[in-house]
Write a protein that holds these residues in place. Structure first.
Motif, PDB file in Angstrom:
ATOM      1  N   GLU A  89       0.869  -1.253  -0.118  1.00  0.00           N
ATOM      2  CA  GLU A  89       0.103  -0.067  -0.153  1.00  0.00           C
ATOM      3  C   GLU A  89       0.961   1.437  -0.079  1.00  0.00           C
ATOM      4  N   PRO A  90       0.568   2.201  -0.780  1.00  0.00           N
ATOM      5  CA  PRO A  90       1.066   3.453  -0.868  1.00  0.00           C
ATOM      6  C   PRO A  90       0.922   4.212   0.675  1.00  0.00           C
ATOM      7  N   GLY A  91       1.916   5.309   1.085  1.00  0.00           N
ATOM      8  CA  GLY A  91       1.395   5.905   1.999  1.00  0.00           C
ATOM      9  C   GLY A  91       0.257   7.055   1.770  1.00  0.00           C
ATOM     10  N   ARG A  92      -0.217   7.428   3.009  1.00  0.00           N
ATOM     11  CA  ARG A  92      -1.366   8.297   2.971  1.00  0.00           C
ATOM     12  C   ARG A  92      -0.992   9.715   2.285  1.00  0.00           C
ATOM     13  N   TYR A  93       0.117  10.360   2.437  1.00  0.00           N
ATOM     14  CA  TYR A  93       0.572  11.508   2.086  1.00  0.00           C
ATOM     15  C   TYR A  93       1.549  11.548   0.762  1.00  0.00           C
ATOM     16  N   ARG A  94       0.915  12.453  -0.277  1.00  0.00           N
ATOM     17  CA  ARG A  94       1.624  12.574  -1.661  1.00  0.00           C
ATOM     18  C   ARG A  94       2.381  13.742  -1.585  1.00  0.00           C
ATOM     19  N   THR A  95       2.155  14.724  -0.870  1.00  0.00           N
ATOM     20  CA  THR A  95       2.647  16.071  -0.765  1.00  0.00           C
ATOM     21  C   THR A  95       3.097  16.472   0.713  1.00  0.00           C
ATOM     22  N   LEU A  96       3.644  17.506   0.718  1.00  0.00           N
ATOM     23  CA  LEU A  96       4.066  18.107   1.871  1.00  0.00           C
ATOM     24  C   LEU A  96       3.648  19.495   2.318  1.00  0.00           C
ATOM     25  N   PRO A  97       3.312  19.916   3.393  1.00  0.00           N
ATOM     26  CA  PRO A  97       2.788  21.416   3.584  1.00  0.00           C
ATOM     27  C   PRO A  97       3.811  22.218   3.311  1.00  0.00           C
ATOM     28  N   GLN A  98       3.654  23.646   3.356  1.00  0.00           N
ATOM     29  CA  GLN A  98       4.698  24.735   3.222  1.00  0.00           C
ATOM     30  C   GLN A  98       5.173  24.867   4.650  1.00  0.00           C
ATOM     31  N   PRO A  99       6.567  24.379   4.986  1.00  0.00           N
ATOM     32  CA  PRO A  99       7.190  24.513   6.380  1.00  0.00           C
ATOM     33  C   PRO A  99       7.016  25.895   6.971  1.00  0.00           C
ATOM     34  N   CYS A 100       7.335  27.020   6.211  1.00  0.00           N
ATOM     35  CA  CYS A 100       7.462  28.282   6.917  1.00  0.00           C
ATOM     36  C   CYS A 100       6.040  29.003   7.225  1.00  0.00           C
ATOM     37  N   ASP A 101       5.030  28.441   6.450  1.00  0.00           N
ATOM     38  CA  ASP A 101       3.532  28.869   6.877  1.00  0.00           C
ATOM     39  C   ASP A 101       3.060  27.774   7.824  1.00  0.00           C
ATOM     40  N   ALA A 102       3.660  27.027   8.427  1.00  0.00           N
ATOM     41  CA  ALA A 102       2.894  25.838   9.061  1.00  0.00           C
ATOM     42  C   ALA A 102       2.841  26.394  10.348  1.00  0.00           C
ATOM     43  N   PRO A 103       3.679  27.122  11.174  1.00  0.00           N
ATOM     44  CA  PRO A 103       3.262  27.518  12.601  1.00  0.00           C
ATOM     45  C   PRO A 103       2.407  28.499  12.807  1.00  0.00           C
TER      46      PRO A 103
END
Length: 272
Positions: free
Chosen positions: A47-61
């Motif tokens: 099975e492939p993983g749930r996530y195919r992309t990542l968030p923008q880290p500098c906008d995350a907090p």
């Protein structure tokens, strides 16, 4: 007549030989064993993983979180400089589809704070191993490298009649204050609830590390690391503070609370 009978016998023999060369085993199976087992049937891919992309880290907090984690950011008088401080700096990676990060550094009169957020999306190139399983293995190696101390069995100590807190080396009702521990937060003077440990209710698995280091005559820097895994994404937060005055020790409880609060926020955002 003898010649005719002989010819008929030769013809029958040839027919039997031909039947033996072309015939099967009688049960419909083939005699070709070049592909044993389930020949012609492809194995099911993991099975492939749930996530195919990542968030923008500098906008995350978000700014509210940065205000809490980096108290000096609101003290920056120059508006343009303050905006750059909020934006952070993206970390260099070879593949932004697989790994992204952002770091912040803010100087204040009383201390300097550092913050790093790192997202890693794990992809397995083995069709027999799922992305989640690969991420679980990598996270296990990451946790092992942190060398977390053995958990303190405070409950069993209480059940055996020992005073509460005695299992952590701290008398009941008088926990040692945050920041007064030995150079590592895993020291015997540190309350059990503040020691490096595995965390519950954060992602699929998580842990917290807390280290206090000293550089010669400079003030001691405390670094709190919170790492967690959700499916095939591993998130790491490194939060550090170095006081401007030697002899001042950053508050362990306060820093751990801030780092864990951010980790929960990031975990919730991944779940959206």
């Amino acid at each position: 007549m003898q010649r005719k009978a002989c010819a008929s016998g030769v013809a029958a023999l040839l027919a039997a030989l031909l039947a033996g060369c072309t015939g099967g085993s009688g049960d419909g199976s083939t005699t070709d064993d070049s592909n044993p087992g389930d020949a012609g049937t492809a194995s099911a891919a993991a099975e492939p993983g749930r996530y195919r992309t990542l968030p923008q880290p500098c906008d995350a907090p978000g700014r509210a979180s940065l205000d809490e984690l980096l108290p000096g950011i609101r003290q920056i008088g120059d508006e343009e400089q303050r905006e750059r401080a909020y934006e952070g700096s993206a970390t260099s990676t070879f593949d932004t589809d697989r790994r992204v990060g952002c770091r912040w550094k803010v100087d204040a009169p009383d201390a300097t704070n550092h913050l790093l957020i790192d997202f890693e999306r794990v992809v397995s190139y083995d069709t027999a191993v799922s992305d989640d399983s690969q991420a679980e293995q990598l996270f296990g190696e990451k946790e092992a490298s942190a060398h977390l101390p053995e958990p303190v069995a405070t409950e069993s100590a209480s059940a055996s009649g020992s005073p509460a807190g005695s299992a952590s080396g701290t008398p009941s009702g008088s926990p040692s204050p945050s920041g007064s521990s030995s150079p590592s937060a895993g020291g015997s003077a540190t309350p059990a609830e503040l020691r490096p440990r595995v965390l519950e209710d954060l992602g699929d698995e998580a842990f917290l590390d807390d280290e206090l280091s000293s550089s010669g005559s400079t003030a001691e820097q405390r670094t709190v690391t919170v790492a967690f895994r959700t499916s095939n994404v591993i998130v790491t937060i490194e939060y550090a503070e170095q006081p401007a005055t030697a002899g001042v020790v950053p508050d362990s409880e306060e820093m751990q609370d801030r780092a864990q609060k951010l980790a929960l926020q990031l975990a919730d955002s991944l779940g959206d």
